[in-house]
Design a protein around this motif. Sequence first.
Motif, mmCIF file in Angstrom:
data_model
loop_
_atom_site.group_PDB
_atom_site.id
_atom_site.type_symbol
_atom_site.label_atom_id
_atom_site.label_comp_id
_atom_site.label_asym_id
_atom_site.label_seq_id
_atom_site.Cartn_x
_atom_site.Cartn_y
_atom_site.Cartn_z
ATOM 1 N N THR A 78 0.813 -1.228 0.000
ATOM 2 C CA THR A 78 0.000 0.000 0.000
ATOM 3 C C THR A 78 0.841 1.270 0.000
ATOM 4 O O THR A 78 0.415 2.283 -0.520
ATOM 5 C CB THR A 78 -0.913 0.056 1.240
ATOM 6 O OG1 THR A 78 -0.089 0.043 2.427
ATOM 7 C CG2 THR A 78 -1.879 -1.110 1.268
ATOM 8 N N HIS A 79 2.006 1.226 0.649
ATOM 9 C CA HIS A 79 2.890 2.395 0.655
ATOM 10 C C HIS A 79 4.257 2.035 1.202
ATOM 11 O O HIS A 79 4.479 0.909 1.634
ATOM 12 C CB HIS A 79 2.269 3.590 1.384
ATOM 13 C CG HIS A 79 2.103 3.436 2.872
ATOM 14 N ND1 HIS A 79 1.272 2.497 3.443
ATOM 15 C CD2 HIS A 79 2.653 4.122 3.902
ATOM 16 C CE1 HIS A 79 1.313 2.626 4.764
ATOM 17 N NE2 HIS A 79 2.144 3.592 5.072
ATOM 18 N N GLN A 80 5.157 3.002 1.187
ATOM 19 C CA GLN A 80 6.576 2.723 1.369
ATOM 20 C C GLN A 80 7.045 2.570 2.820
ATOM 21 O O GLN A 80 8.234 2.411 3.050
ATOM 22 C CB GLN A 80 7.370 3.851 0.693
ATOM 23 C CG GLN A 80 7.202 5.210 1.346
ATOM 24 C CD GLN A 80 7.447 6.350 0.364
ATOM 25 O OE1 GLN A 80 6.623 6.669 -0.486
ATOM 26 N NE2 GLN A 80 8.590 6.983 0.464
ATOM 27 N N ASP A 83 6.711 -0.491 8.472
ATOM 28 C CA ASP A 83 5.797 -1.348 9.237
ATOM 29 C C ASP A 83 4.839 -2.097 8.305
ATOM 30 O O ASP A 83 4.234 -3.089 8.692
ATOM 31 C CB ASP A 83 5.017 -0.554 10.306
ATOM 32 C CG ASP A 83 4.349 0.704 9.791
ATOM 33 O OD1 ASP A 83 4.815 1.260 8.768
ATOM 34 O OD2 ASP A 83 3.344 1.134 10.399
ATOM 35 N N HIS A 84 4.725 -1.639 7.059
ATOM 36 C CA HIS A 84 3.805 -2.267 6.106
ATOM 37 C C HIS A 84 4.484 -3.247 5.152
ATOM 38 O O HIS A 84 3.830 -4.130 4.618
ATOM 39 C CB HIS A 84 3.061 -1.189 5.303
ATOM 40 C CG HIS A 84 2.125 -0.389 6.162
ATOM 41 N ND1 HIS A 84 0.780 -0.642 6.244
ATOM 42 C CD2 HIS A 84 2.366 0.614 7.039
ATOM 43 C CE1 HIS A 84 0.225 0.182 7.119
ATOM 44 N NE2 HIS A 84 1.168 0.955 7.616
ATOM 45 N N LEU A 85 5.786 -3.053 4.918
ATOM 46 C CA LEU A 85 6.400 -3.876 3.859
ATOM 47 C C LEU A 85 7.640 -4.649 4.287
ATOM 48 O O LEU A 85 8.295 -5.288 3.464
ATOM 49 C CB LEU A 85 6.726 -3.012 2.630
ATOM 50 C CG LEU A 85 7.637 -1.788 2.787
ATOM 51 C CD1 LEU A 85 9.053 -2.144 3.174
ATOM 52 C CD2 LEU A 85 7.627 -0.970 1.530
ATOM 53 N N GLY A 180 0.020 11.688 0.370
ATOM 54 C CA GLY A 180 -0.160 12.640 1.467
ATOM 55 C C GLY A 180 0.537 12.140 2.724
ATOM 56 O O GLY A 180 1.539 12.704 3.150
ATOM 57 N N HIS A 181 0.014 11.067 3.290
ATOM 58 C CA HIS A 181 0.694 10.440 4.437
ATOM 59 C C HIS A 181 2.085 9.996 3.988
ATOM 60 O O HIS A 181 3.076 10.200 4.691
ATOM 61 C CB HIS A 181 -0.156 9.277 4.938
ATOM 62 C CG HIS A 181 0.576 8.329 5.815
ATOM 63 N ND1 HIS A 181 1.024 8.655 7.072
ATOM 64 C CD2 HIS A 181 0.957 7.036 5.620
ATOM 65 C CE1 HIS A 181 1.643 7.607 7.601
ATOM 66 N NE2 HIS A 181 1.621 6.625 6.743
ATOM 67 N N SER A 182 2.164 9.385 2.837
ATOM 68 C CA SER A 182 3.442 9.158 2.153
ATOM 69 C C SER A 182 3.169 9.417 0.668
ATOM 70 O O SER A 182 2.013 9.398 0.260
ATOM 71 C CB SER A 182 3.952 7.722 2.360
ATOM 72 O OG SER A 182 3.381 6.854 1.396
HETATM 73 ZN ZN LIG Z 1 2.445 4.570 7.012
#
Ligand SMILES: [Zn+2]
Length: 335
Positions: A78-80, A83-85, A180-182
């Motif tokens: 979903t984004h860079q 914690d997500h990837l 926006g957030h990233s």
């Molecule tokens: Zn994030």
Amino acid sequence: MSALTPEAALEQAALAGIHCLRIPTPFAVGRVNCYLIEDEPLTLVDTGPNSGKALDELGAQLAAHGHSIDDLELLIITHQHIDHLGLAEIVVEHSGARVAAIGLAAERLANFSEDAEREDAFAVELMLRNGIPEDVTQALQSVSRSFRGWGSKVQVTQPLEDGQAIPFRDRTLQALHRPGHSPSDTVFWDEERRILIAADHLIAHISSNPLITRPLDGSARRPQALVTYIESMRKTREMPAEIVLSGHGEPITDHVALIDDRIAKHERRKEKIYRLIAERPRSGYEVAQAIWKNVAVTQAFLTLSEVIGHADLLVNEERVREVDDGEVIRYEATG
Ligand SMILES: [Zn+2]
């Protein structure tokens, strides 16, 4: 009016084959929500951070649904943010899954370490230019370096364009770029079921930080992260979503009210910052200190991003201008 409780929303998503996996992180934000989509291809949206604990939990939570990491056929990022990837490379090694993410971010994701180094240098420069003392920037840089091990590089094999449809056997997800957030934030829209997988673009219990990040197109200009984020929120506001699945915390069942509330809060904060700047010219750091008193070192960049974001809104409205003395940028009222 949708009267779904968060629990009912999760149940409804599960009936649609979308299961929320809550993976632990070492960060203040707590667990990250990844989503298993039981369809063809068998899909995981985000992975959690690169840690043994996260990997164990990801495996266990997939097993609870009768799957393993090896079974995954598609990984959507979903984004860079790490914690997500962070487990992306390991998930791909185990499963051979294809990787889909916004194409603009592909190069950055493939060169995670180098990119993180450049991002830190960018942040240090930005902090110094906005009046943050050098020792604080150095402390933050070492915190950032110590976090890097929770990240991962990842090869995007299916680069997505804004608006592109991802076909599954039982559904279609439309990828929508919502920076926006990233700068790489992408949401995934199931129009038929009115379910939006939004990751950190919208979070129920916390206002997503519009972090100032290097632009993905390689341009040297500092992006206006909050301006961009508000534009993105306005686009999402127009969507007829019933359930918005977030990257942290509970699902959102009234995104219009949430977005209106967030935009109103930004408006109030903008006016507060305007009053501080109208009192006397201040650097971004001085504004942050006036609002939050003792800014913790680890919060220095977050709060600066917040202040600069609102100052950008005021600059665009021509109520404030930036005055650069060659060392530090200060904001002053135009009126
Ligand atoms: Zn994030």
